[in-house]
Design a protein around this motif. Sequence first.
Motif, PDB file in Angstrom:
ATOM      1  N   ALA A  91       0.811  -1.223   0.000  1.00  0.00           N
ATOM      2  CA  ALA A  91       0.000   0.000   0.000  1.00  0.00           C
ATOM      3  C   ALA A  91       0.837   1.262   0.000  1.00  0.00           C
ATOM      4  CB  ALA A  91      -0.934  -0.015   1.214  1.00  0.00           C
ATOM      5  N   VAL A  92       2.018   1.230   0.633  1.00  0.00           N
ATOM      6  CA  VAL A  92       2.815   2.452   0.735  1.00  0.00           C
ATOM      7  C   VAL A  92       3.255   2.949  -0.640  1.00  0.00           C
ATOM      8  CG1 VAL A  92       5.081   1.338   0.958  1.00  0.00           C
ATOM      9  CG2 VAL A  92       4.664   3.529   2.098  1.00  0.00           C
ATOM     10  N   LEU A  93       3.304   2.067  -1.641  1.00  0.00           N
ATOM     11  CA  LEU A  93       3.675   2.478  -2.993  1.00  0.00           C
ATOM     12  C   LEU A  93       2.549   3.268  -3.663  1.00  0.00           C
ATOM     13  CD1 LEU A  93       5.446  -0.788  -4.254  1.00  0.00           C
ATOM     14  CD2 LEU A  93       6.491   1.275  -3.299  1.00  0.00           C
ATOM     15  N   ARG A  94       1.412   3.360  -2.982  1.00  0.00           N
ATOM     16  CA  ARG A  94       0.289   4.157  -3.500  1.00  0.00           C
ATOM     17  C   ARG A  94      -0.024   5.333  -2.569  1.00  0.00           C
ATOM     18  NH1 ARG A  94      -3.754   0.859  -2.618  1.00  0.00           N
ATOM     19  NH2 ARG A  94      -2.599  -1.004  -1.962  1.00  0.00           N
ATOM     20  N   ALA A  95       0.961   5.741  -1.769  1.00  0.00           N
ATOM     21  CA  ALA A  95       0.726   6.798  -0.777  1.00  0.00           C
ATOM     22  C   ALA A  95       0.881   8.181  -1.380  1.00  0.00           C
ATOM     23  CB  ALA A  95       1.698   6.630   0.393  1.00  0.00           C
ATOM     24  N   ASN A  96       0.027   9.088  -0.934  1.00  0.00           N
ATOM     25  CA  ASN A  96       0.162  10.524  -1.195  1.00  0.00           C
ATOM     26  C   ASN A  96       0.324  11.245   0.134  1.00  0.00           C
ATOM     27  OD1 ASN A  96      -2.185  10.190  -3.853  1.00  0.00           O
ATOM     28  ND2 ASN A  96       0.005  10.525  -4.066  1.00  0.00           N
ATOM     29  N   PHE A  97       0.974  12.399   0.108  1.00  0.00           N
ATOM     30  CA  PHE A  97       1.343  13.088   1.335  1.00  0.00           C
ATOM     31  C   PHE A  97       0.856  14.532   1.302  1.00  0.00           C
ATOM     32  CE2 PHE A  97       4.219   9.681   0.438  1.00  0.00           C
ATOM     33  CZ  PHE A  97       4.411   9.066   1.655  1.00  0.00           C
ATOM     34  N   ALA A  98       0.529  15.052   2.486  1.00  0.00           N
ATOM     35  CA  ALA A  98       0.072  16.437   2.594  1.00  0.00           C
ATOM     36  C   ALA A  98       0.419  16.965   3.978  1.00  0.00           C
ATOM     37  CB  ALA A  98      -1.430  16.539   2.345  1.00  0.00           C
ATOM     38  N   LEU A  99       0.648  18.268   4.038  1.00  0.00           N
ATOM     39  CA  LEU A  99       0.945  18.940   5.301  1.00  0.00           C
ATOM     40  C   LEU A  99      -0.366  19.376   5.946  1.00  0.00           C
ATOM     41  CD1 LEU A  99       3.378  19.831   7.000  1.00  0.00           C
ATOM     42  CD2 LEU A  99       3.308  22.024   5.796  1.00  0.00           C
ATOM     43  N   SER A 100      -0.515  19.070   7.232  1.00  0.00           N
ATOM     44  CA  SER A 100      -1.732  19.450   7.959  1.00  0.00           C
ATOM     45  C   SER A 100      -1.334  20.204   9.220  1.00  0.00           C
ATOM     46  CB  SER A 100      -2.535  18.200   8.326  1.00  0.00           C
ATOM     47  OG  SER A 100      -1.899  17.500   9.387  1.00  0.00           O
ATOM     48  N   ASN A 101      -2.336  20.625   9.988  1.00  0.00           N
ATOM     49  CA  ASN A 101      -2.034  21.359  11.224  1.00  0.00           C
ATOM     50  C   ASN A 101      -1.490  20.459  12.325  1.00  0.00           C
ATOM     51  OD1 ASN A 101      -4.348  19.947  11.749  1.00  0.00           O
ATOM     52  ND2 ASN A 101      -5.586  21.721  12.365  1.00  0.00           N
ATOM     53  N   ILE A 102      -1.454  19.141  12.095  1.00  0.00           N
ATOM     54  CA  ILE A 102      -0.854  18.225  13.077  1.00  0.00           C
ATOM     55  C   ILE A 102       0.381  17.529  12.501  1.00  0.00           C
ATOM     56  CG2 ILE A 102      -3.016  17.815  14.316  1.00  0.00           C
ATOM     57  CD1 ILE A 102      -3.233  15.128  12.814  1.00  0.00           C
TER      58      ILE A 102
END
Length: 569
Positions: free
Chosen positions: A198-209
């Motif tokens: 699954a990690v090969l399909r991960a997307n990332f974003a910056l949040s308030n935490i």
Amino acid sequence: SDLRSYLQDRLPDYMIPSYFKELDILPMTPNGKIDRKSLPDFEIEASSSYQAPSTATEERLVSIWSEVLKLDTSIIGTATSFFELGGNSIRAVHVINLIEKEFNIKIPIKLIFEHTTIKSLSIKIMNFKTSTREEIPKIKLKANDKYITSSAQERMFYKYLQNTDSLAYNISGAYKISGVLDVPKIKETLEKLVDRHAVLRANFALSNIGVLQTINTTKKVSLTILEMDKYAHLDNVYLDFVKPFDLESELPIRFALLPVDENTNILFVDVHHIVCDGISLNILMNDFKELYQNKASVAPDFNYIDYSYWQNNLASNLTNQKEYWLHQLSGDLPVLTLPISGSKESADITIADFKTLGITDQDYKDIKRFLVQSDVSEFMFFISIFYILLQKLSDNSDIIIGTDVIGRTHPRFQDVIGTFINILPLRSNVDTETSYQIFLDDIKENVLNAFENQEYQFDEMISELSKKQEVVSEDLVSVHFAFVNYFEGEKEFFIEDLKFESLHLIKDETTQYEFKIEVSEHQSEYAVKFIYSKELYDSDIIQVFTEYYYNIIKSVLHDPSVLIGQIEV
């Protein structure tokens, strides 16, 4: 016996084969090379120095060493050193994890270096009490749900945000495939591979935490078909294929296929370090082989998201490791002053170049012999030479060199794809009045202690240090060392009727450090790669560095008792 005696007069012990078989003729391939697959099997008999296991514990340890070292159990004697058989720091970690699974005990890595034979190790491990590892909660993955990231992922994502066009964290390669290729089957296999992890399909974003990740369930990995006539050379294809990733919206892995002729294709792969490390490359290749051949294989019990949550919960239980690192980094932190030609304030250090020092023939043999005699790993030896080089160049005695550790400290995560690395700032005092042998012993102790405390994350070190003084990671670790021994795949292998051959193609060099040494070993040669920021160092000065490094090696091999201050470069 005559053949063995002949070789003993010409080769060091570790290079003499354990077994011999006479053939009338060597099988050859159509290309004139030895056909290793057609070499006959033969019955192996134990050598005269072989000591068979005499207890159940020794037998279980022989099986573990066999699995890690890829050796037949019949040639692993209980009185033979782990390092003589091909062991190293990475493999020692694998042994420790398998011992934990087999005996339900947790031993320090130092034990492998202090008790290098099965006979000695078996006695020591029986003194350890059985331990119970905490249960790892399994996270049920759902579409559009947000999950925490690991420390390594968070660190890399912040670096990505600073320069989204950087290729510094791209891990890429190419394979020449010989044979009639079933392109739809290759594409299907790659889709299954990415679906499995699954990690090969991960997307990332910056949040308030902080940094969060989601698992993309809508996008399928693609296999781009390239056209050779658009490129002047294969290297140009590679340079065009490797591009920055958009970690917020696209998959962090991509593939492309270049048909050369009806029997030759080139498969390109590019993956971001935020979802993959060196050990993961081995897992990916093994999974690819099994999936392509439709072999029944079991997916890992855990995935990388499970690791992220486990690591997050572990952080509160690392008081001793925290104290270790704060003690190591106490007092005034050293600032390494090297002969640079540019300005650090304005330089983009990621644009890099390299020079390679090859160590072969007698020098290679001498190092191998010295390692066995000193009971140290190649990592320890080569980083000790790096410390001395930096002391000679800077006149500093207090030096920090950064290094990466594989980070898979829990046996349940051995077969999980992801990035598990942590950065360790290895601080040592290079006393010019100390002999090299004593200094090497100190380095060995320092490295083993650092490895025992590797779960405390580099970012946490920086955070704690910043409470007392202004510290940034680039200042704490400006130089880096790596011994590349994690990749265990063959340069050539077969899947059914297809031959896969790893290609070495020219690509733009990038770096995360202003100066780095990376050592690898292949076919009786060490390649010492000096990677440097082009905006800070001239090519000519790096050439001098390589010559100094080699001269230090020659000096300490000639006389390990030499005082560091007396080593001429």
